[in-house]
Design a protein around this motif. Sequence first.
Motif, PDB file in Angstrom:
ATOM      1  N   GLN A  40     -11.049 -25.315 -18.593  1.00 48.21           N
ATOM      2  CA  GLN A  40     -11.817 -24.560 -19.588  1.00 48.21           C
ATOM      3  C   GLN A  40     -12.526 -23.370 -18.944  1.00 48.21           C
ATOM      4  N   GLU A  41     -13.055 -23.567 -17.734  1.00 46.42           N
ATOM      5  CA  GLU A  41     -13.703 -22.466 -17.031  1.00 46.42           C
ATOM      6  C   GLU A  41     -12.708 -21.363 -16.697  1.00 46.42           C
ATOM      7  N   ILE A  42     -11.502 -21.754 -16.297  1.00 40.02           N
ATOM      8  CA  ILE A  42     -10.460 -20.758 -15.996  1.00 40.02           C
ATOM      9  C   ILE A  42     -10.123 -19.981 -17.264  1.00 40.02           C
ATOM     10  N   ASP A  43      -9.910 -20.682 -18.374  1.00 44.04           N
ATOM     11  CA  ASP A  43      -9.602 -20.007 -19.637  1.00 44.04           C
ATOM     12  C   ASP A  43     -10.727 -19.056 -20.044  1.00 44.04           C
ATOM     13  N   ALA A  44     -11.968 -19.509 -19.935  1.00 41.35           N
ATOM     14  CA  ALA A  44     -13.108 -18.670 -20.310  1.00 41.35           C
ATOM     15  C   ALA A  44     -13.217 -17.454 -19.382  1.00 41.35           C
ATOM     16  N   PHE A  45     -13.004 -17.668 -18.087  1.00 48.69           N
ATOM     17  CA  PHE A  45     -13.071 -16.570 -17.129  1.00 48.69           C
ATOM     18  C   PHE A  45     -12.014 -15.512 -17.448  1.00 48.69           C
ATOM     19  N   VAL A  46     -10.781 -15.960 -17.686  1.00 44.48           N
ATOM     20  CA  VAL A  46      -9.695 -15.024 -18.001  1.00 44.48           C
ATOM     21  C   VAL A  46     -10.004 -14.278 -19.299  1.00 44.48           C
ATOM     22  N   ASN A  47     -10.431 -14.998 -20.331  1.00 44.97           N
ATOM     23  CA  ASN A  47     -10.767 -14.356 -21.614  1.00 44.97           C
ATOM     24  C   ASN A  47     -11.908 -13.361 -21.470  1.00 44.97           C
ATOM     25  N   ASP A  48     -12.939 -13.732 -20.709  1.00 47.79           N
ATOM     26  CA  ASP A  48     -14.071 -12.819 -20.503  1.00 47.79           C
ATOM     27  C   ASP A  48     -13.653 -11.579 -19.730  1.00 47.79           C
ATOM     28  N   ALA A  49     -12.781 -11.755 -18.753  1.00 55.55           N
ATOM     29  CA  ALA A  49     -12.311 -10.602 -17.974  1.00 55.55           C
ATOM     30  C   ALA A  49     -11.486  -9.667 -18.851  1.00 55.55           C
ATOM     31  N   ILE A  50     -10.616 -10.240 -19.669  1.00 55.50           N
ATOM     32  CA  ILE A  50      -9.788  -9.431 -20.573  1.00 55.50           C
ATOM     33  C   ILE A  50     -10.663  -8.682 -21.569  1.00 55.50           C
ATOM     34  N   ALA A  51     -11.690  -9.342 -22.060  1.00 54.20           N
ATOM     35  CA  ALA A  51     -12.593  -8.732 -23.045  1.00 54.20           C
ATOM     36  C   ALA A  51     -13.534  -7.705 -22.418  1.00 54.20           C
ATOM     37  N   GLY A  52     -13.548  -7.631 -21.090  1.00 54.30           N
ATOM     38  CA  GLY A  52     -14.406  -6.659 -20.413  1.00 54.30           C
ATOM     39  C   GLY A  52     -15.818  -7.151 -20.162  1.00 54.30           C
TER      40      GLY A  52
END
Length: 146
Positions: A40-52
């Motif tokens: 879940q942390e990996i998914d959130a990190f990737v999503n947050d990075a993509i979202a800027g």
Amino acid sequence: MAETLGMLCDKLTIVKLKEYHSEDPQRLESLAKQAVQLQQEIDAFVNDAIAGFIPADKLTFAANKVFKKQGNEVAEVTGAIGTLFSQLADVNCRLWHEVEKGYDIENVPVAEKDGLIKQLAVLNLERNNCIDAIDLKFKELIQSQK
């Protein structure tokens, strides 16, 4: 210390190794929860990075290992994120088994102890190179999307 994608991937591979090598039901339950949390942390990190939401300079945290390069050559780590993650999992498996030998160091023949210590050091360098490479490749990917 800041978490990066590479660090989270490293933690997940270690949790999966612990699961593989454990038979204790309580420990396995705890490790399963840790694995889900890290996913879940990996998914959130990737999503947050993509979202800027994560600045580009926070996507990497180089190990900056200081060591004598001559005589301490490590395997090259290259490829896309999936390939780098696979290399990280592989090196963590090899590192796990070398560390296991170290737990029984008094039974390692004297002639093999130097080799064991050297192998631990080189594998740890390779592990850090994998983590750094994942972070750098992810940063490049995020920056190319802008």
